[in-house]
Design a protein around this motif. Structure first.
Motif, short mmCIF file in Angstrom:
data_model
loop_
_atom_site.label_atom_id
_atom_site.label_comp_id
_atom_site.label_asym_id
_atom_site.label_seq_id
_atom_site.Cartn_x
_atom_site.Cartn_y
_atom_site.Cartn_z
N GLN A 182 39.20 35.81 41.24
CA GLN A 182 38.62 35.58 39.92
C GLN A 182 37.36 36.43 39.78
OE1 GLN A 182 37.48 31.48 38.79
NE2 GLN A 182 38.99 31.71 37.17
N ASP A 183 37.32 37.15 38.67
CA ASP A 183 36.20 38.06 38.36
C ASP A 183 35.21 37.32 37.46
OD1 ASP A 183 34.73 40.37 37.93
OD2 ASP A 183 36.17 41.30 36.58
N HIS A 184 34.06 37.89 37.21
CA HIS A 184 33.04 37.35 36.30
C HIS A 184 32.65 38.49 35.38
CE1 HIS A 184 33.06 34.68 39.71
NE2 HIS A 184 32.39 33.78 39.05
N THR A 231 31.10 43.35 31.07
CA THR A 231 30.75 44.40 32.03
C THR A 231 32.04 44.81 32.74
OG1 THR A 231 30.50 42.90 33.91
CG2 THR A 231 28.58 43.18 32.48
N GLY A 232 31.91 45.70 33.73
CA GLY A 232 33.07 46.02 34.57
C GLY A 232 33.42 44.87 35.50
N GLY A 233 32.50 43.91 35.65
CA GLY A 233 32.70 42.78 36.57
C GLY A 233 31.46 42.60 37.40
N LEU A 239 49.98 46.74 41.38
CA LEU A 239 50.19 46.09 40.08
C LEU A 239 49.18 44.94 40.01
CD1 LEU A 239 51.92 45.84 37.48
CD2 LEU A 239 53.27 44.13 38.71
N TYR A 240 48.22 45.11 39.10
CA TYR A 240 47.16 44.11 38.92
C TYR A 240 47.55 43.33 37.67
CZ TYR A 240 42.25 43.23 37.12
OH TYR A 240 41.08 42.75 36.59
N VAL A 241 47.81 42.05 37.87
CA VAL A 241 48.22 41.21 36.74
C VAL A 241 47.07 40.26 36.40
CG1 VAL A 241 49.97 39.66 35.83
CG2 VAL A 241 50.59 41.26 37.64
N TYR A 273 48.08 44.02 32.15
CA TYR A 273 48.41 44.67 33.42
C TYR A 273 47.39 45.78 33.65
CZ TYR A 273 53.38 43.12 33.01
OH TYR A 273 54.56 42.43 32.90
N ASN A 274 47.08 46.03 34.93
CA ASN A 274 46.36 47.25 35.29
C ASN A 274 47.13 47.91 36.43
OD1 ASN A 274 44.03 47.05 33.49
ND2 ASN A 274 43.51 45.27 34.70
N CYS A 275 46.93 49.20 36.60
CA CYS A 275 47.76 49.93 37.57
C CYS A 275 46.97 50.29 38.83
CB CYS A 275 48.37 51.16 36.92
SG CYS A 275 47.17 52.29 36.23
N ARG A 276 46.03 49.43 39.21
CA ARG A 276 45.07 49.75 40.28
C ARG A 276 44.48 48.45 40.78
NH1 ARG A 276 40.79 48.09 37.46
NH2 ARG A 276 41.16 47.99 35.24
N LEU A 277 43.70 48.52 41.85
CA LEU A 277 42.94 47.34 42.28
C LEU A 277 41.78 47.11 41.31
CD1 LEU A 277 42.81 47.95 46.13
CD2 LEU A 277 43.77 45.93 45.03
N GLY A 278 41.38 45.87 41.16
CA GLY A 278 40.22 45.57 40.34
C GLY A 278 38.94 45.92 41.08
N ASP A 279 37.87 46.10 40.33
CA ASP A 279 36.54 46.31 40.89
C ASP A 279 35.62 45.35 40.14
OD1 ASP A 279 34.06 47.18 41.68
OD2 ASP A 279 34.48 49.31 41.40
N PRO A 280 35.16 44.27 40.72
CA PRO A 280 34.89 44.05 42.15
C PRO A 280 35.96 43.27 42.92
CG PRO A 280 33.75 42.37 40.91
CD PRO A 280 34.48 43.24 39.90
N GLU A 281 37.15 43.01 42.35
CA GLU A 281 38.11 42.17 43.08
C GLU A 281 38.54 42.81 44.41
OE1 GLU A 281 38.15 42.97 39.86
OE2 GLU A 281 39.27 41.51 38.67
N ALA A 282 38.65 44.15 44.44
CA ALA A 282 39.05 44.81 45.70
C ALA A 282 38.08 44.45 46.83
CB ALA A 282 39.08 46.33 45.52
N1 GLY Z 1 37.18 43.76 37.31
C1 GLY Z 1 38.02 44.13 36.24
C2 GLY Z 1 38.72 45.39 36.40
O1 GLY Z 1 38.68 46.01 37.45
O2 GLY Z 1 39.37 45.81 35.45
#
Ligand code: GLY
Length: 430
Positions: free
Chosen positions: A213-215, A227-229, A270-272, A286-295
């Protein structure tokens, strides 16, 4: 083996670090990297979106595997070029990356394959009047999204019809997102709590990393601009075993089958983004990459060999990979410059990085930093660092991450003090 990681953020630092822990001891290069990646890899000064430059680097250095961090090079066709050159790549082709690069494509794809998501309509600039009529007939809350890549700012949750009409004007009339706003997606507001899943895919099979879970908002209690997270934790308690089972069967597996059936097998991350409400998990995006900061939390929780994971994603065989059982929890806090997410201050000396990194279980990932260990690091961007920690429980991981944060300082440093609170509440530990 020589592995090239493409990108320059804390996510790419986390990827490079996970590779450096592999018993296979690969040689790791990062293009362009950052001062943090320089501690585990060789930085090469080629921009992530310089597709020709990356291809020249790969050929010149005899790279065996490329892992693409951000979405833009994928949407620009970097994976297609690498595949054509016979170089294994973790990242989808441009056609498959439309799942992130075109929200209009992603919504129509979900319709075709009966994947649960919000009801929607798509409009072009020439259909501005129809879009207005649709918003007025649907009422608020409602979500207006620029279809293309918009650096995470293209989805506008509107609490009133007036806000939605302003969003339509900004996207369709004023070109606030450039070409990303050639199409607009207007969709129903979904109630619930958001969480993310990361499936590492080889076109047929996948390995699911910990849920996270991101913020997204800058301010505590989810206030202020997006923000980006600003921090993340994993696993996310909202993603129970039952929610994960449904998401695998109703979302991830139909997505992979659908992409195969449409001639674009999905290889890569695959980032859902999920909304989990009374109707069960539904896809936000959907995103096609790891999340930042989730990675920075899901990779430290992966206890297998990251080189094997990414190599199999690129070349096949994830279905037979044995993955150690998940254990423990991870949490991270993003340290940002004053002014972020708007124009921000730069050039401030950073202190305490070594002390934070020396704490057992803590890792500091660089993003907007410059300089080096010898001369000292200074801030050079909005999101400067991510302080990440692993522990036996979410509470322990959070306490450790904040101990790491307490060691670091730079002028104007801002961060959220409530990362993980929702998770602790759900666990009854708040
Ligand atoms: N943390 C959200 C993203 O990477 O898109």
């Amino acid at each position: 083996m020589q592995i090239l990681v493409v990108g320059s953020g804390a996510r790419e630092h986390a990827i490079a670090r996970s590779l450096s822990a592999s018993p296979t001891h690969p040689r790791i290069l990062v293009a362009p990297g950052n001062p943090g990646t320089a501690s585990v890899a060789e930085n090469v000064p080629v921009r992530a979106d310089d597709v020709d430059g990356i291809m020249t680097l790969v050929a010149g250095r005899g790279i065996d595997l490329v892992i693409v961090g951000p979405e833009l090079p994928l949407v620009l066709g970097l994976a297609d070029r690498l595949e054509a050159a016979g170089v294994p790549v973790v990242g989808p082709t441009a056609a498959a990356a439309r799942l992130e690069g075109s929200k209009a494509f992603a919504k129509a794809f979900m319709d075709r394959h009966a994947i649960p998501t919000a009801a929607y309509r798509t409009f072009t600039a020439g259909q501005h009047h129809e879009a207005i009529a649709f918003v007025e007939s649907e009422g608020a809350p409602i979500v207006v999204k620029a279809s293309g890549l918009a650096a995470g700012k293209g989805a506008i949750v509107c609490d009133t019809v007036g806000e939605a009409l302003d969003a339509l004007n900004a996207i369709l009339r004023d070109g606030a997102f450039g070409g990303a706003g050639d199409f607009v997606v207007v969709e129903s507001f979904m109630k619930g709590e958001e969480a993310s899943l990361f499936a590492i895919c080889d076109g047929n099979d996948y390995v699911l990393l910990a849920s996270a879970q991101d913020h997204k908002r800058i301010g505590e209690d989810d206030t202020g601009p997006n923000t980006g997270g600003m921090g993340a934790y994993a696993p996310a308690p909202i993603v129970t075993d039952e929610i994960e089972r449904i998401a695998r069967k109703a979302i991830i597996e139909p997505t992979l089958a659908g992409m195969r059936a449409e001639g674009s097998p999905y290889r890569g991350v695959l980032y859902v983004g999920l909304m989990i409400g009374e109707e069960g998990p539904r896809v936000v995006e959907y995103n096609c990459r790891l999340g930042d900061p989730e990675a920075q939390v899901v990779l430290p929780l992966f206890h297998g060999d990251a080189v094997e994971l990414f190599l199999r994603a690129a070349t096949g065989g994830l279905g037979t990979m044995s993955v150690p059982a998940a254990r423990g929890a991870a949490a991270c806090v993003v340290l940002a410059s004053a002014g972020y997410p708007g124009p921000c201050e730069k050039g401030h000396p950073i202190t305490g990085l070594d002390r934070a990194d020396a704490l057992d279980g803590v890792h500091v990932f660089h993003a907007g930093t410059s300089g080096g260990a010898g001369s000292g690091y200074v801030t050079s961007g909005g999101r400067v660092l991510t302080v990440s920690a692993v522990g036996d429980s979410l509470g322990e991981a959070l306490a450790l991450a904040y101990r790491g944060v307490d060691e670091v300082a730079f002028d104007g440093m801002q961060y959220r003090r409530d990362i993980g609170r929702k998770g602790l509440e759900r666990l009854g530990e708040a």
